[in-house]
Design an enzyme around this catalytic site. Structure first.
Site, PDB file in Angstrom:
ATOM      1  CE  LYS A 113     123.886  43.136  76.265  1.00 42.77           C
ATOM      2  NZ  LYS A 113     123.195  41.861  76.389  1.00 42.77           N
ATOM      3  CG  ASP A 151     123.334  39.418  73.783  1.00 36.13           C
ATOM      4  OD1 ASP A 151     124.220  38.909  74.492  1.00 36.13           O
ATOM      5  OD2 ASP A 151     123.017  40.623  73.861  1.00 36.13           O
TER       6      ASP A 151
END
Ligand code: ATR
Length: 285
Positions: free
Chosen positions: A69, A105
């Site tokens: 990420k 997220d």
């Protein structure tokens, strides 16, 4: 565009057991959109090449997960403001010959807690355990959701201090040493963003006290969340949740970035939860 098949993939390591292909296929079916969604094994060294090959093969949207990420940011020609603040990208969209990066997220986390479980985040005294990529994204979301205070604790204290520094001027953000968490006073939200639940022998710190309405949330789900959730129950949490709903909600946000349609999420969430419960009955402990 009749007959077009959108090519998607999730990159990560390990990735074989990813639920993303299944979740996205369920979303696509709601709108009659044809997608092909693959799980592609890629580590830090191989990710750039794998992503380039995917784009070359016509890939139009990708997700990335552990451990990619943070390094995914560098693969993007542009990233959103929320991805810049989070220092991480989990959603890549191919536009005009380059990758556009975003992170879903934080939105997924807030939608799960507030939308699914009806837990209002504003005004909460919050403890965040961990200071990695996942913690960073959630810290942004918690601040944006209006928590009253945010205390960050991490095994490696320097990383917690570094994370808190990034939020100077964003409200009451503090750091606390791992072995001094018992002095934080009454908390009404504890979020676990440490990846220790993925390994055996996770050690969670002793808490000073939980308010009677305290909510404890683990970003991971299933077996990986069990140690934290057991610890939270023993500490007297009013409600405990794992991150299965966050997984589904962040996927829904990625899907709507790619396809401009907002999928319904409860049915696939219920299916995955039912299967998880059945599995844990078959393999107790
Ligand atoms: P992610 O992207 O999932 O956040 P990461 O950036 O590698 O992954 O961060 C992992 C987090 O889990 C860190 O906060 C890490 O603590 P350190 O910074 O001290 O490494 C935490 N972590 C991992 N294993 C742990 C353990 N056994 N006990 C406590 N914290 C742990």
């Amino acid at each position: 565009m009749g007959g077009a098949v959108f090519k998607h993939a999730v990159f990560g390591q390990p990735i074989a057991h990813s639920l993303s292909p299944r979740i996205h296929s369920a979303f696509a079916a709601q709108f009659g959109i044809a997608i092909e969604y693959r799980a592609i094994e890629a580590g830090v060294e191989t990710f750039a090449n794998e992503l380039a090959a995917f784009a070359h093969a016509g890939g139009s949207g990708a997700n990335v997960t552990l451990p990619l990420k943070q390094i995914a940011v560098a693969q993007c020609a542009q990233v959103t403001e929320r991805a810049t603040r989070s220092g991480s990208v989990n959603t890549l969209t191919w536009r005009n010959g380059e990758w556009f990066g975003d992170t879903t997220d934080g939105v997924g986390f807030v939608r799960d807690l507030e939308g699914r479980y009806g837990c209002v985040l504003a005004g909460r005294h919050t403890l965040l355990l961990g200071a990695g990529g996942a913690a960073r994204a959630v810290a942004c979301a918690l601040i944006d959701a209006g928590v009253d205070s945010l205390t960050i604790a991490n095994r490696t204290h320097e990383r917690a201090a570094e994370l808190a520094t990034a939020f100077i001027g964003s409200g009451d953000v503090r750091v606390c040493r791992w072995n001094e968490i018992s002095a934080t006073g009454a908390l009404d939200l504890v979020v676990n963003a440490i990846s220790a639940g993925h390994h055996d022998g996770a050690q969670f710190p002793r808490l000073g006290g939980l308010a009677s309405n305290a909510v404890c949330y683990d970003l991971s789900y299933g077996v990986a969340a069990q140690a934290f959730l057991a610890w939270a129950n023993a500490a007297g949490a009013a409600r405990v949740f794992d991150g299965l709903g966050m997984l589904v909600e962040q996927a829904a946000e990625s899907f709507s970035i790619w396809h401009g349609r907002k999928p319904e999420t409860q049915a696939i969430f219920d299916d995955l939860r039912r299967e998880q419960v059945e599995r844990s009955r078959q393999t107790p402990g």
